[in-house]
Motif scaffolding. Structure first.
Motif, PDB file in Angstrom:
ATOM      1  N   VAL A  72     -48.020  21.963  17.855  1.00 45.10           N
ATOM      2  CA  VAL A  72     -48.636  21.550  19.119  1.00 45.10           C
ATOM      3  C   VAL A  72     -50.082  22.058  19.261  1.00 45.10           C
ATOM      4  O   VAL A  72     -50.970  21.292  19.652  1.00 45.10           O
ATOM      5  CB  VAL A  72     -47.760  21.958  20.327  1.00 45.10           C
ATOM      6  CG1 VAL A  72     -48.456  21.640  21.644  1.00 45.10           C
ATOM      7  CG2 VAL A  72     -46.410  21.262  20.249  1.00 45.10           C
ATOM      8  N   PRO A  73     -50.376  23.334  18.960  1.00 46.03           N
ATOM      9  CA  PRO A  73     -51.782  23.761  19.068  1.00 46.03           C
ATOM     10  C   PRO A  73     -52.721  22.935  18.174  1.00 46.03           C
ATOM     11  O   PRO A  73     -53.827  22.588  18.588  1.00 46.03           O
ATOM     12  CB  PRO A  73     -51.755  25.226  18.622  1.00 46.03           C
ATOM     13  CG  PRO A  73     -50.366  25.676  18.916  1.00 46.03           C
ATOM     14  CD  PRO A  73     -49.496  24.471  18.659  1.00 46.03           C
ATOM     15  N   ALA A  74     -52.260  22.589  16.976  1.00 40.28           N
ATOM     16  CA  ALA A  74     -53.090  21.766  16.081  1.00 40.28           C
ATOM     17  C   ALA A  74     -53.288  20.376  16.671  1.00 40.28           C
ATOM     18  O   ALA A  74     -54.391  19.815  16.601  1.00 40.28           O
ATOM     19  CB  ALA A  74     -52.450  21.671  14.700  1.00 40.28           C
ATOM     20  N   ALA A  75     -52.232  19.821  17.268  1.00 40.22           N
ATOM     21  CA  ALA A  75     -52.330  18.490  17.879  1.00 40.22           C
ATOM     22  C   ALA A  75     -53.294  18.483  19.055  1.00 40.22           C
ATOM     23  O   ALA A  75     -53.890  17.453  19.363  1.00 40.22           O
ATOM     24  CB  ALA A  75     -50.944  18.019  18.316  1.00 40.22           C
ATOM     25  N   ILE A  76     -53.459  19.612  19.705  1.00 36.86           N
ATOM     26  CA  ILE A  76     -54.398  19.717  20.825  1.00 36.86           C
ATOM     27  C   ILE A  76     -55.812  20.021  20.322  1.00 36.86           C
ATOM     28  O   ILE A  76     -56.789  19.414  20.761  1.00 36.86           O
ATOM     29  CB  ILE A  76     -53.937  20.811  21.818  1.00 36.86           C
ATOM     30  CG1 ILE A  76     -52.618  20.388  22.476  1.00 36.86           C
ATOM     31  CG2 ILE A  76     -55.008  21.086  22.867  1.00 36.86           C
ATOM     32  CD1 ILE A  76     -51.945  21.499  23.252  1.00 36.86           C
ATOM     33  N   ILE A  77     -55.928  20.957  19.384  1.00 36.05           N
ATOM     34  CA  ILE A  77     -57.240  21.428  18.936  1.00 36.05           C
ATOM     35  C   ILE A  77     -57.960  20.395  18.070  1.00 36.05           C
ATOM     36  O   ILE A  77     -59.178  20.210  18.206  1.00 36.05           O
ATOM     37  CB  ILE A  77     -57.102  22.782  18.207  1.00 36.05           C
ATOM     38  CG1 ILE A  77     -56.771  23.858  19.241  1.00 36.05           C
ATOM     39  CG2 ILE A  77     -58.358  23.136  17.441  1.00 36.05           C
ATOM     40  CD1 ILE A  77     -56.463  25.214  18.668  1.00 36.05           C
ATOM     41  N   PHE A  78     -57.274  19.705  17.176  1.00 34.88           N
ATOM     42  CA  PHE A  78     -57.956  18.762  16.281  1.00 34.88           C
ATOM     43  C   PHE A  78     -58.708  17.662  17.026  1.00 34.88           C
ATOM     44  O   PHE A  78     -59.873  17.407  16.723  1.00 34.88           O
ATOM     45  CB  PHE A  78     -56.996  18.184  15.255  1.00 34.88           C
ATOM     46  CG  PHE A  78     -56.569  19.162  14.181  1.00 34.88           C
ATOM     47  CD1 PHE A  78     -57.167  20.405  14.052  1.00 34.88           C
ATOM     48  CD2 PHE A  78     -55.560  18.839  13.305  1.00 34.88           C
ATOM     49  CE1 PHE A  78     -56.776  21.302  13.078  1.00 34.88           C
ATOM     50  CE2 PHE A  78     -55.161  19.741  12.313  1.00 34.88           C
ATOM     51  CZ  PHE A  78     -55.771  20.973  12.207  1.00 34.88           C
ATOM     52  N   PRO A  79     -58.114  17.004  18.020  1.00 34.35           N
ATOM     53  CA  PRO A  79     -58.898  16.008  18.763  1.00 34.35           C
ATOM     54  C   PRO A  79     -60.095  16.621  19.506  1.00 34.35           C
ATOM     55  O   PRO A  79     -61.169  16.009  19.588  1.00 34.35           O
ATOM     56  CB  PRO A  79     -57.894  15.415  19.755  1.00 34.35           C
ATOM     57  CG  PRO A  79     -56.565  15.660  19.143  1.00 34.35           C
ATOM     58  CD  PRO A  79     -56.696  16.955  18.403  1.00 34.35           C
ATOM     59  N   VAL A  80     -59.911  17.837  20.023  1.00 38.97           N
ATOM     60  CA  VAL A  80     -61.025  18.510  20.708  1.00 38.97           C
ATOM     61  C   VAL A  80     -62.166  18.759  19.728  1.00 38.97           C
ATOM     62  O   VAL A  80     -63.340  18.524  20.040  1.00 38.97           O
ATOM     63  CB  VAL A  80     -60.542  19.834  21.357  1.00 38.97           C
ATOM     64  CG1 VAL A  80     -61.716  20.659  21.850  1.00 38.97           C
ATOM     65  CG2 VAL A  80     -59.576  19.546  22.486  1.00 38.97           C
ATOM     66  N   VAL A  81     -61.833  19.207  18.525  1.00 35.21           N
ATOM     67  CA  VAL A  81     -62.856  19.472  17.503  1.00 35.21           C
ATOM     68  C   VAL A  81     -63.560  18.171  17.094  1.00 35.21           C
ATOM     69  O   VAL A  81     -64.779  18.147  16.911  1.00 35.21           O
ATOM     70  CB  VAL A  81     -62.232  20.191  16.286  1.00 35.21           C
ATOM     71  CG1 VAL A  81     -63.177  20.197  15.103  1.00 35.21           C
ATOM     72  CG2 VAL A  81     -61.850  21.610  16.661  1.00 35.21           C
ATOM     73  N   ILE A  82     -62.813  17.088  16.991  1.00 33.75           N
ATOM     74  CA  ILE A  82     -63.425  15.803  16.630  1.00 33.75           C
ATOM     75  C   ILE A  82     -64.407  15.352  17.706  1.00 33.75           C
ATOM     76  O   ILE A  82     -65.526  14.923  17.407  1.00 33.75           O
ATOM     77  CB  ILE A  82     -62.336  14.733  16.380  1.00 33.75           C
ATOM     78  CG1 ILE A  82     -61.583  15.062  15.088  1.00 33.75           C
ATOM     79  CG2 ILE A  82     -62.938  13.335  16.319  1.00 33.75           C
ATOM     80  CD1 ILE A  82     -60.327  14.245  14.871  1.00 33.75           C
ATOM     81  N   VAL A  83     -64.028  15.494  18.957  1.00 24.62           N
ATOM     82  CA  VAL A  83     -64.926  15.131  20.060  1.00 24.62           C
ATOM     83  C   VAL A  83     -66.172  16.023  20.044  1.00 24.62           C
ATOM     84  O   VAL A  83     -67.296  15.546  20.240  1.00 24.62           O
ATOM     85  CB  VAL A  83     -64.189  15.206  21.423  1.00 24.62           C
ATOM     86  CG1 VAL A  83     -65.163  15.099  22.581  1.00 24.62           C
ATOM     87  CG2 VAL A  83     -63.127  14.125  21.507  1.00 24.62           C
TER      88      VAL A  83
END
Length: 147
Positions: A72-83
């Motif tokens: 779950v943390p990866a699923a949240i953090i990866f889109p944030v990093v892409i943005v």
């Protein structure tokens, strides 16, 4: 007059003769690059700092995933990093422009050319819209960036 003073006068005369060979557009381009260098360096450090923070977030998310099995943390953090990456690249595009080495024209390439062209840390292979030159153009800080 001493021989040293005469030699110094000759050197000054020679350098003045060389100065006359430099055109006004060349001088303006050199001056612009000199003025923009500190701003561009500061901006590159800003980008590097944000990039390292994004890397740390990604590594942390992957470590949590591997150690705990919780993705779950990866699923949240990866889109944030892409943005964040898109935001930084967009800001970079808006704050730089390029100088054609052939005609000394300042220009901003299309988003597509900016994104996909070959480049080094301080140049990008572009086509000048003014003279049609195709080659590496020098990157400078845009004094009137779009926000």
């Amino acid at each position: 007059m001493t021989a040293d003073q005469l030699e110094m006068i000759c050197k000054v005369q020679d350098s003045l003769a060389d100065y006359a060979l430099i055109s006004q557009p060349d001088l303006d381009g050199i001056e612009n690059m000199m003025e923009s260098k500190p701003k561009l360096t500061k901006f590159r450090w800003w980008m590097l700092t944000w990039g390292l923070m994004m890397d740390a977030l990604e590594i942390l998310a992957i470590a949590v995933w591997i150690i705990t099995g919780n993705w779950v943390p990866a699923a949240i953090i990866f889109p944030v990093v892409i943005v964040m990456a898109i935001w930084i690249i967009r800001d970079y595009y808006n704050k730089v422009e390029y100088i054609c080495p052939n005609c000394h024209q300042h220009f901003k390439p299309s988003w597509r050319d900016f994104t996909f062209s070959k480049h080094t840390a301080k140049t990008r292979k572009l086509t000048c819209p003014n003279c049609g030159y195709r080659g590496y153009c020098v990157e400078v800080y845009d004094v009137n960036p779009k926000q």
